[in-house]
Structure formats: C-alpha cells, structure tokens
Design a protein around this motif. Sequence first.
Motif, mmCIF file in Angstrom:
data_model
loop_
_atom_site.group_PDB
_atom_site.id
_atom_site.type_symbol
_atom_site.label_atom_id
_atom_site.label_comp_id
_atom_site.label_asym_id
_atom_site.label_seq_id
_atom_site.Cartn_x
_atom_site.Cartn_y
_atom_site.Cartn_z
ATOM 1 N N UNK A 62 0.828 -1.209 0.000
ATOM 2 C CA UNK A 62 0.000 0.000 0.000
ATOM 3 C C UNK A 62 0.866 1.264 0.000
ATOM 4 N N UNK A 63 1.933 1.267 0.811
ATOM 5 C CA UNK A 63 2.849 2.413 0.836
ATOM 6 C C UNK A 63 3.498 2.584 -0.539
ATOM 7 N N UNK A 64 3.948 1.481 -1.113
ATOM 8 C CA UNK A 64 4.560 1.491 -2.440
ATOM 9 C C UNK A 64 3.610 2.099 -3.473
ATOM 10 N N UNK A 65 2.363 1.673 -3.455
ATOM 11 C CA UNK A 65 1.371 2.169 -4.415
ATOM 12 C C UNK A 65 1.122 3.668 -4.230
ATOM 13 N N UNK A 66 0.996 4.111 -3.003
ATOM 14 C CA UNK A 66 0.711 5.529 -2.743
ATOM 15 C C UNK A 66 1.889 6.418 -3.125
ATOM 16 N N UNK A 67 3.112 5.981 -2.813
ATOM 17 C CA UNK A 67 4.273 6.798 -3.175
ATOM 18 C C UNK A 67 4.473 6.822 -4.692
ATOM 19 N N UNK A 68 4.164 5.731 -5.357
ATOM 20 C CA UNK A 68 4.242 5.701 -6.821
ATOM 21 C C UNK A 68 3.262 6.695 -7.428
ATOM 22 N N UNK A 69 2.068 6.802 -6.851
ATOM 23 C CA UNK A 69 1.077 7.780 -7.326
ATOM 24 C C UNK A 69 1.596 9.206 -7.195
ATOM 25 N N UNK A 70 2.497 9.433 -6.236
ATOM 26 C CA UNK A 70 3.061 10.760 -6.015
ATOM 27 C C UNK A 70 4.294 11.005 -6.880
ATOM 28 N N UNK A 71 4.619 10.042 -7.756
ATOM 29 C CA UNK A 71 5.745 10.211 -8.667
ATOM 30 C C UNK A 71 7.085 9.779 -8.110
ATOM 31 N N UNK A 72 7.084 9.134 -6.960
ATOM 32 C CA UNK A 72 8.342 8.674 -6.369
ATOM 33 C C UNK A 72 8.640 7.265 -6.852
ATOM 34 N N UNK A 73 9.926 6.908 -6.870
ATOM 35 C CA UNK A 73 10.326 5.584 -7.320
ATOM 36 C C UNK A 73 11.222 4.923 -6.280
ATOM 37 N N UNK A 74 11.182 3.585 -6.275
ATOM 38 C CA UNK A 74 12.070 2.809 -5.409
ATOM 39 C C UNK A 74 13.478 2.871 -5.982
ATOM 40 N N UNK A 164 -6.886 1.830 3.452
ATOM 41 C CA UNK A 164 -7.480 3.079 3.928
ATOM 42 C C UNK A 164 -6.529 3.788 4.883
ATOM 43 N N UNK A 165 -5.925 3.055 5.812
ATOM 44 C CA UNK A 165 -4.950 3.639 6.737
ATOM 45 C C UNK A 165 -3.831 4.323 5.952
ATOM 46 N N UNK A 166 -3.186 3.585 5.055
ATOM 47 C CA UNK A 166 -2.019 4.099 4.340
ATOM 48 C C UNK A 166 -2.399 5.279 3.443
ATOM 49 N N UNK A 167 -3.506 5.160 2.730
ATOM 50 C CA UNK A 167 -3.941 6.237 1.842
ATOM 51 C C UNK A 167 -4.191 7.518 2.619
ATOM 52 N N UNK A 168 -4.932 7.410 3.714
ATOM 53 C CA UNK A 168 -5.253 8.596 4.515
ATOM 54 C C UNK A 168 -3.998 9.224 5.119
ATOM 55 N N UNK A 169 -3.069 8.405 5.576
ATOM 56 C CA UNK A 169 -1.838 8.938 6.170
ATOM 57 C C UNK A 169 -1.017 9.660 5.105
ATOM 58 N N UNK A 170 -0.797 9.005 3.972
ATOM 59 C CA UNK A 170 0.087 9.579 2.956
ATOM 60 C C UNK A 170 -0.575 10.694 2.148
ATOM 61 N N UNK A 171 -1.867 10.932 2.340
ATOM 62 C CA UNK A 171 -2.491 12.123 1.736
ATOM 63 C C UNK A 171 -1.848 13.390 2.281
#
Length: 180
Positions: A62-74, A164-171
């Motif tokens: 979930x963290x990986x998916x949310x950060x990818x949406x923000x344009x960040x890469x591993x 939901x936890x991860x999405x709300x936090x990383x918003x």
Amino acid sequence: MKAIKLLPVFLLLVFASCSSVKVYSDYDNKVDFSQYKTYAFHKKGIDKIEISELDKKRILYAVDAELSKKGMTKSENPDLLINIFTKERERIDVNQYNAGFGYGWGYGWNPYLWGGRSTSVTSSTEGTLYIDLIDAKKKELVWQGEGVGYLTNNRNEKEKVINEFVTKILEQFPPSNVKK
C-alpha cells in the motif's frame, strides 16, 4: 436549482468526514520536500514490527502504491528511507441503561417500576500505524504520519482497512504549506 448542484458536494463532504481512520502528521519545517524523489524501505526497522508477515506485506504494498502515485520511485540509493511501526490496544465498552415504563423521573426511566436494567458489552481493537520518512543521507526523521482506527480480523476486510490507513496517512505527504 442551485441546491441540486450543491447536493453532490455536500454528500462528498459527509462521506469524507465519516472515515474510520483519524490521521495526524508532523514534519521538520526546515526541510525542502521537493528534493525527495526516491525511496527504499528500512528493512531493519520493518523486521522489528510484531505483526504477521502477511500484514507487513499488505502495508508495504500500500505504501509502495501511494508513493508511486506521487511520482516517487524505489531505488537502491534512495533519498528517503521508509519505516513503519504499529500499536494496538483492546477497547472494551460497557453501556448500562434502564428500560421500562413507570412513574417518577420521566417517561421510560424508573428502575423501580416495570422494565429493567440492560447492559451491553462490546470489544474492538484499535490500531495505530506510523509511517516514518527518514532522510537517507542525514539519517534524520523528516516526516511522520500516524493513523488511528479500528482493525478487523476478517480476512476479506483486512486489505481494505490497511489501504485506507495508508492512503489517509500519505495524503498528508508532502506537507502542502512548506517551501518547494
């Protein structure tokens, strides 16, 4: 006619406010968050978490998916290290109330006449997920997000709750009121 146009906006606000996860974040306001483009997970920290390996994977995906949406890469050489940790506590609620009819202090509330006393006990697990973002070069915490909500043991609901936890936090990342 204007009321009909505003109805969808009102409903969106109502449903958004009904989220079951409360989130908080804190950050170093001297940090320029626009410099961070890559990340990696902090394996040593994540290995210490006392939750199931499957739940760890769910959180990391979930963290990986949310950060990818923000344009960040591993990356092997990241700007940020991501660490997570969790807490949970059992919450027990006991509710007692009187039911019945009778005379006295008001309609329906007289423990001495018809009716009786009723008690209900419910328990739930409240969980907290912390997501820490650490500057990889300085080894300093630059941002921390926290989500608090109710957990489930239902296998079909776990992934939904974790997302939901991860999405709300990383918003809340990156902070919107800092220099860019």
